[in-house]
Write a protein that holds these residues in place. Structure first.
Motif, mmCIF file in Angstrom:
data_model
loop_
_atom_site.group_PDB
_atom_site.id
_atom_site.type_symbol
_atom_site.label_atom_id
_atom_site.label_comp_id
_atom_site.label_asym_id
_atom_site.label_seq_id
_atom_site.Cartn_x
_atom_site.Cartn_y
_atom_site.Cartn_z
ATOM 1 N N VAL A 140 0.839 -1.199 0.000
ATOM 2 C CA VAL A 140 0.000 0.000 0.000
ATOM 3 C C VAL A 140 0.876 1.252 0.000
ATOM 4 N N ILE A 141 1.881 1.270 0.864
ATOM 5 C CA ILE A 141 2.789 2.421 0.924
ATOM 6 C C ILE A 141 3.511 2.593 -0.406
ATOM 7 N N HIS A 142 3.974 1.488 -0.978
ATOM 8 C CA HIS A 142 4.695 1.529 -2.253
ATOM 9 C C HIS A 142 3.879 2.255 -3.322
ATOM 10 N N TYR A 143 2.640 1.823 -3.505
ATOM 11 C CA TYR A 143 1.842 2.415 -4.583
ATOM 12 C C TYR A 143 1.392 3.835 -4.261
ATOM 13 N N ALA A 144 1.108 4.136 -3.003
ATOM 14 C CA ALA A 144 0.740 5.513 -2.643
ATOM 15 C C ALA A 144 1.920 6.457 -2.884
ATOM 16 N N VAL A 145 3.104 6.041 -2.487
ATOM 17 C CA VAL A 145 4.295 6.870 -2.695
ATOM 18 C C VAL A 145 4.640 6.962 -4.179
ATOM 19 N N ALA A 146 4.433 5.895 -4.910
ATOM 20 C CA ALA A 146 4.696 5.925 -6.363
ATOM 21 C C ALA A 146 3.810 6.951 -7.051
ATOM 22 N N ILE A 147 2.528 6.998 -6.679
ATOM 23 C CA ILE A 147 1.622 7.989 -7.273
ATOM 24 C C ILE A 147 2.121 9.399 -6.969
ATOM 25 N N ALA A 148 2.508 9.650 -5.735
ATOM 26 C CA ALA A 148 3.048 10.967 -5.377
ATOM 27 C C ALA A 148 4.315 11.265 -6.174
ATOM 28 N N SER A 149 5.165 10.275 -6.307
ATOM 29 C CA SER A 149 6.451 10.467 -6.977
ATOM 30 C C SER A 149 6.308 10.859 -8.437
ATOM 31 N N ILE A 150 5.445 10.160 -9.161
ATOM 32 C CA ILE A 150 5.324 10.483 -10.590
ATOM 33 C C ILE A 150 4.549 11.774 -10.820
ATOM 34 N N ASN A 151 3.941 12.297 -9.743
ATOM 35 C CA ASN A 151 3.244 13.583 -9.834
ATOM 36 C C ASN A 151 4.023 14.708 -9.153
ATOM 37 N N ASP A 152 5.297 14.445 -8.878
ATOM 38 C CA ASP A 152 6.209 15.439 -8.291
ATOM 39 C C ASP A 152 5.687 16.050 -6.989
ATOM 40 N N ILE A 153 5.115 15.217 -6.135
ATOM 41 C CA ILE A 153 4.649 15.659 -4.822
ATOM 42 C C ILE A 153 5.717 15.292 -3.798
ATOM 43 N N ASP A 154 6.200 16.276 -3.072
ATOM 44 C CA ASP A 154 7.170 16.055 -2.013
ATOM 45 C C ASP A 154 6.396 15.611 -0.774
ATOM 46 N N LEU A 155 6.363 14.311 -0.532
ATOM 47 C CA LEU A 155 5.552 13.778 0.561
ATOM 48 C C LEU A 155 6.007 14.252 1.931
ATOM 49 N N SER A 156 7.292 14.398 2.147
ATOM 50 C CA SER A 156 7.766 14.874 3.457
ATOM 51 C C SER A 156 7.178 16.241 3.756
ATOM 52 N N ARG A 157 7.264 17.130 2.816
ATOM 53 C CA ARG A 157 6.724 18.481 2.988
ATOM 54 C C ARG A 157 5.211 18.424 3.135
ATOM 55 N N ALA A 158 4.557 17.653 2.258
ATOM 56 C CA ALA A 158 3.097 17.580 2.260
ATOM 57 C C ALA A 158 2.553 16.993 3.567
ATOM 58 N N ILE A 159 3.209 15.995 4.105
ATOM 59 C CA ILE A 159 2.768 15.375 5.354
ATOM 60 C C ILE A 159 2.879 16.356 6.510
ATOM 61 N N ILE A 160 3.992 17.080 6.564
ATOM 62 C CA ILE A 160 4.177 18.059 7.643
ATOM 63 C C ILE A 160 3.137 19.170 7.541
ATOM 64 N N GLU A 161 2.909 19.674 6.341
ATOM 65 C CA GLU A 161 1.920 20.748 6.161
ATOM 66 C C GLU A 161 0.507 20.268 6.492
ATOM 67 N N LYS A 162 0.151 19.078 6.045
ATOM 68 C CA LYS A 162 -1.180 18.523 6.330
ATOM 69 C C LYS A 162 -1.358 18.313 7.826
ATOM 70 N N ASP A 163 -0.307 17.838 8.505
ATOM 71 C CA ASP A 163 -0.376 17.608 9.940
ATOM 72 C C ASP A 163 -0.549 18.926 10.697
ATOM 73 N N LYS A 164 0.104 19.993 10.245
ATOM 74 C CA LYS A 164 -0.065 21.300 10.895
ATOM 75 C C LYS A 164 -1.530 21.720 10.868
ATOM 76 N N LEU A 165 -2.166 21.562 9.718
ATOM 77 C CA LEU A 165 -3.581 21.921 9.595
ATOM 78 C C LEU A 165 -4.454 21.048 10.494
#
Length: 109
Positions: A63-88
């Motif tokens: 599950v993690i593999h495919y979720a991260v793969a989708i983010a990767s091919i769409n140029d989403i920086d998951l580390s940044r996105a997770i921190i920002e989402k968690d702040k909200l």
């Protein structure tokens, strides 16, 4: 064994899927893997008989593999996105510390 970062995993998966896989194709694999997690949980919690299905660990990794793969091919920086989402979420649900604050404390040690 070396600790893996999101950045390293994303770089690897972006290279692996740079050609031939679309977000929708990867999403279909993600949905399939989520179904497999459900099967394992049903077996572990006694709602279904154990059919020798793979472990929860392996299915969650898929599950993690495919979720991260989708983010990767769409140029989403998951580390940044997770921190920002968690702040909200921390503001919305009045939780403290938020992830960024937690990491600051962890990195002091």
């Amino acid at each position: 064994m070396k600790q893996l970062t999101f950045h390293e995993l994303q770089s690897y998966l972006q290279l692996k899927y740079k050609e031939g896989r679309t977000s929708s194709a990867l999403f279909m694999k993600l949905v399939e893997e989520i179904g497999e997690v459900a099967e394992v949980l049903n077996q572990l919690e006694g709602r279904k008989t154990n059919s020798g299905h793979p472990s929860l660990e392996k299915e969650l990794v898929d599950v993690i593999h495919y979720a991260v793969a989708i983010a990767s091919i769409n140029d989403i920086d998951l580390s940044r996105a997770i921190i920002e989402k968690d702040k909200l979420a921390a503001i919305k649900y009045k939780q403290s510390p938020n992830l960024e604050e937690f990491l600051v404390v962890q990195n002091k040690d």
